[in-house]
Design a protein around this motif. Structure first.
Motif, PDB file in Angstrom:
ATOM      1  N   LEU A 163       6.470  56.362  73.612  1.00 47.10           N
ATOM      2  CA  LEU A 163       6.246  55.993  72.217  1.00 47.10           C
ATOM      3  C   LEU A 163       5.630  57.148  71.430  1.00 47.10           C
ATOM      4  O   LEU A 163       6.003  57.391  70.274  1.00 47.10           O
ATOM      5  N   LEU A 170       0.531  49.660  74.412  1.00 46.58           N
ATOM      6  CA  LEU A 170       1.307  48.740  73.584  1.00 46.58           C
ATOM      7  C   LEU A 170       0.507  47.441  73.494  1.00 46.58           C
ATOM      8  O   LEU A 170       0.869  46.419  74.071  1.00 46.58           O
ATOM      9  N   LEU A 193       7.323  45.979  71.200  1.00 48.12           N
ATOM     10  CA  LEU A 193       7.812  47.353  71.124  1.00 48.12           C
ATOM     11  C   LEU A 193       8.669  47.554  69.883  1.00 48.12           C
ATOM     12  O   LEU A 193       8.534  48.563  69.176  1.00 48.12           O
ATOM     13  N   MET A 253      12.259  46.084  77.241  1.00 51.27           N
ATOM     14  CA  MET A 253      11.787  47.180  76.399  1.00 51.27           C
ATOM     15  C   MET A 253      12.743  48.370  76.429  1.00 51.27           C
ATOM     16  O   MET A 253      12.938  49.037  75.411  1.00 51.27           O
TER      17      MET A 253
END
Length: 218
Positions: free
Chosen positions: A131, A142, A167, A210
């Protein structure tokens, strides 16, 4: 300013009393039951929470149902399993309320052995690394406790209804130029067994969701 707090729920009757009784003044819990086989709905209703029943199964489905039902300018999300302390919600909501950030995630800090299984911690660290590279946001977790403006969240057009929902929220917020930040919150041993981090199978399933969101969210 009152804050609606979305609590996706699946068989959390044992945890709900502690969670709801620690909700700060001005924070309104919206418990979204997602197919519980226990007395979660009865317990939450008895403790004065607003309770919704979302029949479409999936973590994201429950979260989004709560978002659609919320009316406050800022909406917070957190797990209903007692792994996060509602009294720390102001740490996450504060920067959004004060206009410093658009989306704030609670960075989980473990306070006891066993609250975060090694396989889940490793998966989270890898995801946070990806990320950071993709969004440029200085994220390390997260975090399931988070807050953002309600109208902004609705405008993101979130589509995932499974474990990829948190996400997708971050990815779409970053693409929209949102200011994303973290605030430290305690991570406690949850009540009961986690549907995700409690088993390697659950963690693998969440990772699969994800990965799909990573591919599909340009």
């Amino acid at each position: 300013m009152e804050i609606d707090v979305v609590l996706p729920c699946l068989d959390e009757e044992a945890a709900l009393p502690w969670v709801l009784e620690r909700m700060p003044v001005g924070y309104r819990p919206i418990v979204v039951d997602n197919g519980s086989a226990d007395d979660s709905v009865k317990v939450a209703t008895g403790l004065g929470a607003r309770v919704l029943v979302e029949r479409q199964r999936g973590f994201g489905a429950a979260c989004h149902a709560g978002l659609l039902a919320a009316t406050s300018d800022i909406v917070a999300f957190m797990d209903a399993d007692a792994s996060l302390d509602p009294r720390q919600l102001p740490r996450v909501v504060g920067p959004v309320r004060d206009g410093e950030s658009d989306l704030v995630l609670g960075r989980r800090i473990t306070r006891s052995v066993g609250s975060w299984p090694p396989h889940a911690r490793a998966a989270n660290a890898l995801l946070a690394h990806r990320l950071r590279r993709r969004t440029g946001a200085a994220l390390h977790d997260l975090g399931p406790m988070r807050a953002a403006p309600r109208t902004g969240l609705l405008a993101l057009g979130l589509r995932d209804r499974r474990f990829g929902y948190p996400l997708e929220m971050v990815l779409r917020a970053a693409a929209a130029g949102w200011r994303i930040a973290e605030a430290e919150v305690d991570y406690l041993p949850r009540t009961g067994r986690s549907k995700v981090t409690g088993t390697v199978r659950g963690t693998v399933r969440a990772i699969g969701d994800m990965r799909r969101v990573m591919r599909e969210t340009a």
